[in-house]
Design an enzyme around this catalytic site. Sequence first.
Site, PDB file in Angstrom:
ATOM      1  CG  HIS B  82      61.276  17.190  63.718  1.00  0.00           C
ATOM      2  ND1 HIS B  82      62.599  17.529  63.619  1.00  0.00           N
ATOM      3  CD2 HIS B  82      61.140  16.549  64.902  1.00  0.00           C
ATOM      4  CE1 HIS B  82      63.242  17.097  64.691  1.00  0.00           C
ATOM      5  NE2 HIS B  82      62.373  16.508  65.503  1.00  0.00           N
ATOM      6  CG  HIS B 168      72.740  16.100  47.400  1.00  0.00           C
ATOM      7  ND1 HIS B 168      71.452  16.018  46.926  1.00  0.00           N
ATOM      8  CD2 HIS B 168      73.465  15.225  46.663  1.00  0.00           C
ATOM      9  CE1 HIS B 168      71.403  15.124  45.955  1.00  0.00           C
ATOM     10  NE2 HIS B 168      72.615  14.619  45.775  1.00  0.00           N
ATOM     11  N   PRO B 169      71.702  19.258  46.362  1.00  0.00           N
ATOM     12  CG  PRO B 169      71.612  18.918  44.063  1.00  0.00           C
ATOM     13  CD  PRO B 169      72.551  18.864  45.217  1.00  0.00           C
ATOM     14  CB  THR B 170      67.290  16.444  46.144  1.00  0.00           C
ATOM     15  OG1 THR B 170      68.311  15.428  46.043  1.00  0.00           O
ATOM     16  CG2 THR B 170      66.958  16.986  44.758  1.00  0.00           C
ATOM     17  N   GLY B 172      70.336  17.904  50.878  1.00  0.00           N
ATOM     18  CA  GLY B 172      70.835  18.814  51.909  1.00  0.00           C
ATOM     19  C   GLY B 172      72.133  18.362  52.537  1.00  0.00           C
TER      20      GLY B 172
END
Lengths: 297, 297
Positions: B82, B168-170, B172
């Site tokens: 997805h 955001h780095p982890t 998103g």
Amino acid sequence: MTKIVECIPNFSEGRCKNTIDKLINTAQSVPGVSLLDVNADPSHNRTVLTLLGTPEGIKTVALSLTKCARDNIDLSHQVGEHPRMGAVDVIPFVPIKNISMAECIALAIDTGRTIAHELDIPVYLYEEAASTQRRRNLAAIRKGQYEGMAKKMQSPLWKPDYGHPVPHPTAGVVAVGARQPLLAFNANLSTSDITIANKIAKKIRASSGGLKYCKAIGIMLKERNLAQVSMNLVDYQKTSIYTAVELIKAEAKRFGAHIVGTELVGLAPAKALIDCAEYYLQLENFDYQRHVLDNHI
Amino acid sequence: MTKIVECIPNFSEGRCKNTIDKLINTAQSVPGVSLLDVNADPSHNRTVLTLLGTPEGIKTVALSLTKCARDNIDLSHQVGEHPRMGAVDVIPFVPIKNISMAECIALAIDTGRTIAHELDIPVYLYEEAASTQRRRNLAAIRKGQYEGMAKKMQSPLWKPDYGHPVPHPTAGVVAVGARQPLLAFNANLSTSDITIANKIAKKIRASSGGLKYCKAIGIMLKERNLAQVSMNLVDYQKTSIYTAVELIKAEAKRFGAHIVGTELVGLAPAKALIDCAEYYLQLENFDYQRHVLDNHI
């Protein structure tokens, strides 16, 4: 916690607008009772009203409607496709909310007794309210129809539950009972050959080896020149609407016929219809209680 | 007159039981909020929660869930069928009872602002809450997915509504919005050829000339070795479930394929399903409000 009972009286008049309007006006005249649906069918020559209300309101409206039918429908001249034995043919009470089957049985007994005593129409109690096993099935009570009732009632087996064992001259006899909700559902065929509808009805109904909770007869819809399979699905959780429909389609094929349309007479519970959507859409892992938004609000 | 809002957050994790359990526990931790459904799909690698509650409760649970997703889902390692751009990918608010769309828009704005400020995740407002026409469509916001967001956000066109223009780095980025109820509905095909699902999806979706209120993509269900047409029906009164299903069947035929099963993701209104029963049963003169018993009690 208001008690709510459903009552679905069937009248043996589906053609005369004047009489049908009188029944509708009577049905709307009692406080606490709502008239939810009117299904008048000229071929059946029958009108089915769907009423919802309190037990007291429903008793009052049932008596008023019976009087109205007695005074306006003359069975000695009535002809129609649907079997019938009374001006008001059958009066079922169905528990809907905050009311038990036992209370609906008591309501049927009370209403039946009053109809016999005040309106002079003999009464049979049927289904859950029946006094004997033989009288549970409405079709068994009605067998012989209006024309055969005078003779039938002479037999001790068929002495009415209330009233004298003589049909009212114009209004015949009436069955009053309590039952679970049923679905009255008709399928119209792409043929004017009534024998095809009769053969399909025989194949799908319980009494001749068909679906356990299905009653069915063939009926000619003269105004549309179509043959119809007319059904009662008396336990739609066990014999689903789609099962009856698919079986009719399968039987119709051998005659080169198919379904051109169907009809609900009165109301259906949402679940009975959603069960059909689940089948036809091939839904996996569907749970009615969980997945239907309306059940949560 | 309690206000009831529905919230259906989508999380980009459908495989790790530990993380899914944390999300479920968080969803169940707020008074006044009910968790109605959990749909975790390993091929999609996505979990969809269906929540119902008061606006205050729903805001609280949306913030807690976003924090839980941010701290437990690392999009820099996530792969799945997805499309996704955030650990919590999308948070829609839907008016259900005693609440207007305007109030749901205000709730989306308030929640989005808080997510950006307190949880350091950039937020796009979408659908009814969108700040510009270009941002109404979730697919347009998500285009490029997580991997493309850093670059996309440099463009003034895609400056987020709240937060800094840096994913955001982890976790998103996240889309927060208000919308009418939609149906998330998937059809599984009798083929493992994803190109067939893609071709069917393209034929049925609005963006390439298909059904006006249908969005669709092809998805490979690896655990069942089946190709799936995954849909959002954004106005089921106008584009019915059965219409999409029948069109998929018609398109599938040219590939010698058929539907082996379908699935609702989350909940559906009774009417959306009963519309399908009406079609497949060929009901004549059916009126949803009048003929469904549940609408009267």
